[in-house]
Write an enzyme that holds these catalytic residues in place. Structure first.
Site, PDB file in Angstrom:
ATOM      1  N   ASN A   9       0.859  -1.190   0.000  1.00 13.02           N
ATOM      2  CA  ASN A   9       0.000   0.000   0.000  1.00 13.02           C
ATOM      3  C   ASN A   9       0.893   1.238   0.000  1.00 13.02           C
ATOM      4  O   ASN A   9       1.469   1.601   1.020  1.00 13.02           O
ATOM      5  CB  ASN A   9      -0.894  -0.033   1.252  1.00 13.02           C
ATOM      6  CG  ASN A   9      -1.757   1.204   1.385  1.00 13.02           C
ATOM      7  OD1 ASN A   9      -1.838   2.009   0.464  1.00 13.02           O
ATOM      8  ND2 ASN A   9      -2.396   1.352   2.539  1.00 13.02           N
ATOM      9  N   LYS A  11       0.040   4.278  -0.400  1.00  9.48           N
ATOM     10  CA  LYS A  11      -0.621   5.474   0.136  1.00  9.48           C
ATOM     11  C   LYS A  11      -0.371   6.672  -0.790  1.00  9.48           C
ATOM     12  O   LYS A  11      -0.282   6.493  -2.006  1.00  9.48           O
ATOM     13  CB  LYS A  11      -0.172   5.721   1.578  1.00  9.48           C
ATOM     14  CG  LYS A  11      -0.334   4.462   2.436  1.00  9.48           C
ATOM     15  CD  LYS A  11      -0.128   4.681   3.901  1.00  9.48           C
ATOM     16  CE  LYS A  11      -0.291   3.340   4.623  1.00  9.48           C
ATOM     17  NZ  LYS A  11      -0.181   3.460   6.074  1.00  9.48           N
ATOM     18  N   HIS A  98      -9.558   1.051   4.879  1.00 10.12           N
ATOM     19  CA  HIS A  98      -8.284   1.287   5.561  1.00 10.12           C
ATOM     20  C   HIS A  98      -8.511   2.242   6.742  1.00 10.12           C
ATOM     21  O   HIS A  98      -9.336   3.163   6.643  1.00 10.12           O
ATOM     22  CB  HIS A  98      -7.267   1.877   4.583  1.00 10.12           C
ATOM     23  CG  HIS A  98      -5.889   1.890   5.155  1.00 10.12           C
ATOM     24  ND1 HIS A  98      -5.488   2.859   6.036  1.00 10.12           N
ATOM     25  CD2 HIS A  98      -4.854   1.030   5.020  1.00 10.12           C
ATOM     26  CE1 HIS A  98      -4.226   2.592   6.402  1.00 10.12           C
ATOM     27  NE2 HIS A  98      -3.825   1.497   5.809  1.00 10.12           N
ATOM     28  N   GLU A 100      -6.966   4.695   7.772  1.00 14.06           N
ATOM     29  CA  GLU A 100      -6.807   6.118   7.443  1.00 14.06           C
ATOM     30  C   GLU A 100      -8.068   6.668   6.777  1.00 14.06           C
ATOM     31  O   GLU A 100      -8.441   7.824   6.989  1.00 14.06           O
ATOM     32  CB  GLU A 100      -5.559   6.313   6.555  1.00 14.06           C
ATOM     33  CG  GLU A 100      -4.279   6.105   7.359  1.00 14.06           C
ATOM     34  CD  GLU A 100      -3.112   5.543   6.575  1.00 14.06           C
ATOM     35  OE1 GLU A 100      -3.104   5.624   5.339  1.00 14.06           O
ATOM     36  OE2 GLU A 100      -2.189   4.996   7.229  1.00 14.06           O
ATOM     37  N   GLU A 170      -5.409  -4.956  10.525  1.00 14.60           N
ATOM     38  CA  GLU A 170      -4.379  -3.941  10.730  1.00 14.60           C
ATOM     39  C   GLU A 170      -4.637  -3.189  12.022  1.00 14.60           C
ATOM     40  O   GLU A 170      -5.415  -2.210  12.029  1.00 14.60           O
ATOM     41  CB  GLU A 170      -4.385  -2.944   9.564  1.00 14.60           C
ATOM     42  CG  GLU A 170      -4.093  -3.567   8.220  1.00 14.60           C
ATOM     43  CD  GLU A 170      -3.535  -2.538   7.248  1.00 14.60           C
ATOM     44  OE1 GLU A 170      -2.411  -2.724   6.792  1.00 14.60           O
ATOM     45  OE2 GLU A 170      -4.220  -1.538   6.989  1.00 14.60           O
ATOM     46  N   GLY A 176       2.371   2.337  10.727  1.00 12.72           N
ATOM     47  CA  GLY A 176       3.289   3.461  10.580  1.00 12.72           C
ATOM     48  C   GLY A 176       4.013   3.842  11.857  1.00 12.72           C
ATOM     49  O   GLY A 176       4.655   4.888  11.923  1.00 12.72           O
ATOM     50  N   SER A 216       3.285  -2.046  10.192  1.00 14.58           N
ATOM     51  CA  SER A 216       4.745  -2.061  10.334  1.00 14.58           C
ATOM     52  C   SER A 216       5.382  -3.396   9.977  1.00 14.58           C
ATOM     53  O   SER A 216       6.384  -3.786  10.581  1.00 14.58           O
ATOM     54  CB  SER A 216       5.151  -1.641  11.751  1.00 14.58           C
ATOM     55  OG  SER A 216       4.720  -0.325  12.020  1.00 14.58           O
TER      56      SER A 216
HETATM   57  P1  PGA Z   1       2.720   0.356   7.622  1.00 14.83           P
HETATM   58  O1  PGA Z   1       1.280   0.548   6.944  1.00 14.83           O
HETATM   59  O2  PGA Z   1       3.274  -0.951   7.080  1.00 14.83           O
HETATM   60  O3  PGA Z   1       3.525   1.543   7.175  1.00 14.83           O
HETATM   61  O4  PGA Z   1       2.514   0.286   9.075  1.00 14.83           O
HETATM   62  C1  PGA Z   1       0.417  -0.526   6.755  1.00 14.83           C
HETATM   63  C2  PGA Z   1      -0.883  -0.048   6.178  1.00 14.83           C
HETATM   64  O5  PGA Z   1      -1.334   1.049   6.567  1.00 14.83           O
HETATM   65  O6  PGA Z   1      -1.497  -0.720   5.334  1.00 14.83           O
END
Ligand code: PGA
Length: 253
Positions: A9, A11, A98, A100, A170, A176, A216
């Site tokens: 992803n 983003k 997601h 976000e 997640e 992140g 992460s």
């Molecule tokens: P990250 O993001 O691996 O940077 O933690 C995962 C995601 O948001 O899908």
């Protein structure tokens, strides 16, 4: 046997040139690593989907996913992208829900159920994201919270429709932050979600549903996570922006 999937992803990152370079590097390093029961899914910004499709055309078992889609089919929704538009360029997967999107764009379980419907109606497989916050993990029935996200956004589907859905667990506290859920923490949730699917759809559908872990994921953490019985791969953010590290994660699945 359910599919092993490693999804990247991206983003809101990368210019076009950078996106093409990243894709070429990943394809060159990883294309011989992906067997037929596995998939690598790149989720670039929508603007680059058609370009990235060309760069993965010769890599078997690679696909692209959109990061989002509208719950509406067409009309006066400036800036939105619809399922028929994605279908018209041959996109087969879409991230839905997601954290976000839930957090910054106020997407609710009910709205996500609509997005799942429009995706499936256009032959696009949802990669449905779910997960709890740190506060929920510390103070609430966090497994019940995530099960409820799935109940409210997916359990109106038929068993046949459910077969097309991929789930990505997640935990928000791990996205992140550099803080990965331990393999035990992730496995606990994945097993609970698979049991939840079995209660609703029966063991066969539950057994064939791919449940990815995200938060992460790195080259260092992937092997142990992916070795867990109910973890069928990963949804990778930050580490998917680095070709070498993402390739290591693909090899770990
Ligand atoms: P990250 O993001 O691996 O940077 O933690 C995962 C995601 O948001 O899908």
């Amino acid at each position: 046997m359910r599919n092993k999937i490693v999804a990247g992803n991206w983003k809101m990152n990368k210019t076009m040139d950078e996106a093409v370079a990243l894709t070429s590097e990943i394809v060159n390093m990883a294309k011989d690593e992906v067997s037929n029961d596995a998939k690598v899914i790149l989720c670039p910004p929508a603007l680059y989907l058609t370009t990235i499709q060309k760069y993965i055309a010769d890599a078997p078992n690679f696909a692209v996913a959109a990061q989002n889609l509208s719950d509406k089919l067409s009309g006066a929704f400036t800036g939105e992208i619809s399922a028929p538009m994605l279908q018209s360029i041959g996109v087969k997967y879409v991230l839905i829900g997601h954290s976000e999107r839930r957090q910054y764009f106020n997407e609710t379980n009910a709205m996500l159920a609509e997005k799942v419907n429009v995706a499936l109606a256009h032959d696009i497989a949802p990669i449905f994201c779910c997960g709890e916050s740190l506060e929920q993990r510390q103070n609430e029935d966090y497994i019940g919270f995530v099960k409820n996200q799935i109940t409210e956004s997916l359990f109106h589907l038929s068993a046949e429709q459910m077969r097309s859905v991929v789930i990505a667990y997640e935990p928000i506290w791990a996205i992140g932050t550099g803080l990965t859920a331990s393999a035990e923490q992730a496995q606990e949730m994945h097993a609970a979600l698979r049991a939840h699917l079995a209660d609703k759809y029966g063991a066969e559908v539950a057994e064939q549903t791919s449940i990815l872990y995200g938060g992460s994921v790195s080259a260092a953490s992937a092997p142990e996570l992916f070795a867990s019985a109910d973890i069928d791969g990963g949804l990778v953010g930050g580490a998917s922006l680095k070709s070498r590290e993402f390739t290591e994660i693909i090899k770990a699945r």
